[in-house]
Motif scaffolding. Structure first.
Motif, short mmCIF file in Angstrom:
data_model
loop_
_atom_site.label_atom_id
_atom_site.label_comp_id
_atom_site.label_asym_id
_atom_site.label_seq_id
_atom_site.Cartn_x
_atom_site.Cartn_y
_atom_site.Cartn_z
N GLY A 39 0.95 -1.34 -0.09
CA GLY A 39 -0.76 0.14 0.41
C GLY A 39 0.34 1.47 0.24
O GLY A 39 2.11 1.00 -0.19
N PRO A 40 -0.10 2.68 0.50
CA PRO A 40 0.68 3.68 0.07
C PRO A 40 2.13 3.80 1.57
O PRO A 40 2.13 2.78 2.32
CB PRO A 40 -0.09 4.17 0.40
N THR A 41 3.13 4.50 1.06
CA THR A 41 3.86 4.44 2.02
C THR A 41 4.35 5.56 2.91
O THR A 41 5.09 5.93 3.78
CB THR A 41 5.52 4.46 0.92
N GLU A 42 3.41 6.54 2.52
CA GLU A 42 3.20 7.62 3.49
C GLU A 42 2.52 8.13 3.97
O GLU A 42 0.76 7.15 3.63
CB GLU A 42 3.82 9.35 3.09
N ALA A 43 1.44 8.41 4.90
CA ALA A 43 0.40 8.89 5.28
C ALA A 43 -0.09 10.02 5.63
O ALA A 43 0.38 11.30 5.66
CB ALA A 43 -0.42 8.58 7.06
#
Length: 273
Positions: A39-43
């Motif tokens: 999934g994404p590696t940032e929030a």
């Protein structure tokens, strides 16, 4: 000396033959495909900037202690999401005491959804290196009363943050992993109604959505849809049980009629003496 020259010439000839073939061999090497579970590696840091991921994927992020981290995922009718979060804490030598972490889930209307069960909030001791949080939501319904807080199909936001720690530990780096598992509850929680559209923030009106479709652009609802699309609550296994119940009722009626109607002949009267 002559032998050395012959070996050098053979090496040059081999390099000349293999040289042009090397680029072609590299070009034919298949490119490894992306991991579908990644999934994404940032929030995000707000609802509006939440990082999107799908059930089955794992979202990761690195942040400073005290930050609010946001992710968003889709949930459809009949599904019961289970949100799991793992927090890797800073080194114990850098911390000054225990810390309490919490994961919350909000629906598309930004209403906080209660957890049926799970460790939604936990406190980590100073020596603890990581802790796990979990929140099992209620099954998503196709529709609900306006006053109810029932989960409805649409986008769901995950918020992770620390709620208590020594002031000296604010700003220390930590990492987080978030994932969602979905179980299908089917017609057990089905309703007769259905929403006109899933609760997806940023969704446009019907007129603008039609214009966007004609222009070849995806609407906000389409962009936030699960992998199989929105079901809109039109199908559930309750249809199967209803049909099976109707068939059983018909068979019971036929059997009862066959048992009670008799042979159809008039009763035999004994002859008079």
């Amino acid at each position: 000396m002559r032998t050395v020259r012959m070996l050098a010439a053979a090496a040059l000839a081999g390099a000349a033959l293999l040289g042009p073939a090397a680029p072609g061999a590299l070009a034919d090497t298949p490119t490894p495909s992306a991991d579908p579970s990644a999934g994404p590696t940032e929030a995000g840091t707000t609802f509006r900037t939440a990082a999107a991921f799908r059930p089955g994927q794992e979202a990761t992020a690195q942040a400073a202690t005290g930050d609010y981290l946001y992710w968003v995922f889709p949930a459809d009718t009949g599904e019961r999401p289970t949100v799991k979060a793992t927090v890797t804490l800073p080194e114990s030598a850098l911390r000054h005491g225990p810390s309490t972490w919490r994961v919350d889930v909000y629906d598309g209307l930004r209403r906080r959804q209660p957890c049926m069960y799970g460790s939604q909030s936990r406190t980590a001791a100073k020596e603890t290196g990581a802790l796990e949080l979990a929140c099992v939501l209620r099954p998503v319904r196709a529709s609900a009363d306006a006053w109810a807080n029932d989960p409805l199909p649409g986008s769901y936001y995950v918020r992770l943050t620390v709620t208590g720690l020594p002031e000296e530990d604010l700003g220390q780096p930590f990492s987080a992993r978030v994932g969602v598992d979905v179980s299908d509850k089917g017609g057990a929680y089905a309703t007769d109604g259905a929403l006109a559209a899933p609760l997806v923030p940023g969704a446009t009106t019907a007129e603008l959505a039609e214009a966007e479709e004609e222009a070849g652009r995806r609407t906000a609802v389409e962009a936030a849809a699960p992998e199989g699309g929105w079901s809109s609550g039109w199908w559930s296994d309750r249809w199967i049980w209803t049909a099976a119940g109707g068939v059983l009722a018909a068979l019971a009626g036929i059997g009862g009629y066959a048992l009670t109607r008799g042979s159809g002949r008039p009763p035999r009267v004994p002859p008079a003496v």
